[in-house]
Write a protein that holds these residues in place. Structure first.
Motif, PDB file in Angstrom:
ATOM      1  N   GLU A   6       6.964 -34.531  16.089  1.00 46.00           N
ATOM      2  CA  GLU A   6       6.259 -33.153  16.073  1.00 46.00           C
ATOM      3  C   GLU A   6       5.065 -33.236  14.946  1.00 46.00           C
ATOM      4  N   SER A   7       3.853 -32.679  14.929  1.00 47.07           N
ATOM      5  CA  SER A   7       3.283 -32.317  13.956  1.00 47.07           C
ATOM      6  C   SER A   7       2.510 -31.079  14.297  1.00 47.07           C
ATOM      7  N   ARG A  38      12.746 -23.289  18.676  1.00 49.30           N
ATOM      8  CA  ARG A  38      12.574 -23.006  17.280  1.00 49.30           C
ATOM      9  C   ARG A  38      13.894 -22.520  16.796  1.00 49.30           C
ATOM     10  N   GLN A  39      13.917 -22.663  15.206  1.00 50.47           N
ATOM     11  CA  GLN A  39      15.106 -22.181  14.588  1.00 50.47           C
ATOM     12  C   GLN A  39      14.680 -21.673  13.167  1.00 50.47           C
ATOM     13  N   ALA A  40      15.040 -20.262  13.082  1.00 48.33           N
ATOM     14  CA  ALA A  40      14.711 -19.687  11.884  1.00 48.33           C
ATOM     15  C   ALA A  40      15.984 -19.925  10.783  1.00 48.33           C
ATOM     16  N   CYS A  96      10.180 -30.038  19.493  1.00 45.11           N
ATOM     17  CA  CYS A  96      10.080 -30.380  20.742  1.00 45.11           C
ATOM     18  C   CYS A  96      11.352 -31.120  21.630  1.00 45.11           C
ATOM     19  N   ALA A  97      11.342 -31.025  22.784  1.00 46.32           N
ATOM     20  CA  ALA A  97      12.526 -31.455  23.509  1.00 46.32           C
ATOM     21  C   ALA A  97      12.145 -32.231  24.872  1.00 46.32           C
ATOM     22  N   ALA A  98      12.913 -33.279  25.292  1.00 44.56           N
ATOM     23  CA  ALA A  98      12.555 -33.994  26.575  1.00 44.56           C
ATOM     24  C   ALA A  98      13.927 -33.633  27.494  1.00 44.56           C
ATOM     25  N   ASN A  99      13.695 -33.371  28.695  1.00 45.65           N
ATOM     26  CA  ASN A  99      14.489 -32.963  29.630  1.00 45.65           C
ATOM     27  C   ASN A  99      14.103 -34.036  31.019  1.00 45.65           C
ATOM     28  N   GLU A 100      15.291 -34.677  31.527  1.00 43.75           N
ATOM     29  CA  GLU A 100      14.989 -35.584  32.742  1.00 43.75           C
ATOM     30  C   GLU A 100      14.900 -34.714  33.858  1.00 43.75           C
ATOM     31  N   GLY A 101      15.424 -33.272  33.823  1.00 41.50           N
ATOM     32  CA  GLY A 101      15.669 -32.561  35.054  1.00 41.50           C
ATOM     33  C   GLY A 101      14.446 -31.647  35.073  1.00 41.50           C
ATOM     34  N   ARG A 109      20.281 -28.672  28.113  1.00 37.82           N
ATOM     35  CA  ARG A 109      19.819 -29.405  29.227  1.00 37.82           C
ATOM     36  C   ARG A 109      18.873 -30.688  28.570  1.00 37.82           C
ATOM     37  N   TYR A 110      18.585 -30.479  27.241  1.00 40.06           N
ATOM     38  CA  TYR A 110      17.299 -31.378  26.733  1.00 40.06           C
ATOM     39  C   TYR A 110      18.147 -32.516  26.022  1.00 40.06           C
ATOM     40  N   ARG A 111      17.842 -33.849  26.286  1.00 40.91           N
ATOM     41  CA  ARG A 111      18.606 -34.807  25.849  1.00 40.91           C
ATOM     42  C   ARG A 111      18.160 -35.257  24.541  1.00 40.91           C
ATOM     43  N   TYR A 112      16.554 -35.246  24.553  1.00 45.27           N
ATOM     44  CA  TYR A 112      15.904 -35.991  23.489  1.00 45.27           C
ATOM     45  C   TYR A 112      15.103 -34.986  22.619  1.00 45.27           C
ATOM     46  N   TRP A 113      15.273 -34.970  21.166  1.00 45.02           N
ATOM     47  CA  TRP A 113      14.901 -34.088  20.372  1.00 45.02           C
ATOM     48  C   TRP A 113      13.895 -34.456  19.219  1.00 45.02           C
ATOM     49  N   GLY A 114      12.935 -34.008  18.755  1.00 48.60           N
ATOM     50  CA  GLY A 114      12.220 -34.516  17.676  1.00 48.60           C
ATOM     51  C   GLY A 114      12.917 -33.735  16.453  1.00 48.60           C
ATOM     52  N   GLN A 115      12.303 -34.277  15.349  1.00 47.29           N
ATOM     53  CA  GLN A 115      12.707 -33.828  13.892  1.00 47.29           C
ATOM     54  C   GLN A 115      12.375 -32.395  13.641  1.00 47.29           C
ATOM     55  N   GLY A 116      11.359 -31.766  14.055  1.00 51.37           N
ATOM     56  CA  GLY A 116      11.045 -30.810  13.840  1.00 51.37           C
ATOM     57  C   GLY A 116       9.829 -30.489  13.079  1.00 51.37           C
ATOM     58  N   THR A 117       9.097 -29.390  13.041  1.00 52.88           N
ATOM     59  CA  THR A 117       7.816 -29.099  12.062  1.00 52.88           C
ATOM     60  C   THR A 117       8.079 -27.632  11.559  1.00 52.88           C
ATOM     61  N   GLN A 118       7.663 -27.642  10.454  1.00 55.74           N
ATOM     62  CA  GLN A 118       7.655 -26.158   9.869  1.00 55.74           C
ATOM     63  C   GLN A 118       6.813 -25.225  10.031  1.00 55.74           C
ATOM     64  N   VAL A 119       6.896 -24.144  10.571  1.00 54.87           N
ATOM     65  CA  VAL A 119       5.774 -23.091  10.730  1.00 54.87           C
ATOM     66  C   VAL A 119       6.311 -21.949  10.021  1.00 54.87           C
TER      67      VAL A 119
END
Length: 123
Positions: A6-7, A38-40, A96-101, A109-119
């Motif tokens: 993410e960026s 997102r996670q606060a 962001c996350a990726a789901n094969e379904g 349901r999301y298998r792959y995740w990024g490291q995150g970006t702070q907002v």
């Protein structure tokens, strides 16, 4: 396997806009539905938006509907989250996350995740 980066995060005043990007590498990007979460601090991870593999279907949390827009460019292996009319309560780490379904609001349901970006949205 898919790698996600993410960026685009940063500090913005309330009412402002930001565009997040998520660049994918690895296996065929167009196979995956994509989501933003997102996670606060002190809160659980929550769904923000999702988009189908083709980009033809989108889904938003009620809290961001009408303010955020998710889109994707399969030729560039990138998914975007355009955020407008930002509020202090939008402050969080965005993933962001990726789901094969199918696209989904369920983070499990999301298998792959990024490291995150702070907002961070200041009042």
């Amino acid at each position: 396997q898919v790698q996600l980066v993410e960026s685009g995060g940063g500090l913005v005043q309330a009412g402002g806009s930001l565009r997040l990007a998520c660049a994918a590498s690895g296996r065929s990007f167009r196979r995956y539905a994509m989501g933003w979460f997102r996670q606060a601090p002190g809160k659980e991870r929550e769904f923000v938006a999702a988009i189908s593999w083709s980009g033809g279907n989108t889904y938003y949390a009620d809290s961001v509907k009408g303010r955020f827009t998710i889109s994707r460019d399969n030729a560039d292996n990138t998914v975007y989250l355009q955020m407008a009319s930002l509020k202090p309560e939008d402050t969080a780490v965005y993933y962001c996350a990726a789901n094969e379904g199918l696209y989904s609001s369920d983070y499990a349901r999301y298998r792959y995740w990024g490291q995150g970006t702070q907002v961070t949205v200041s009042s």
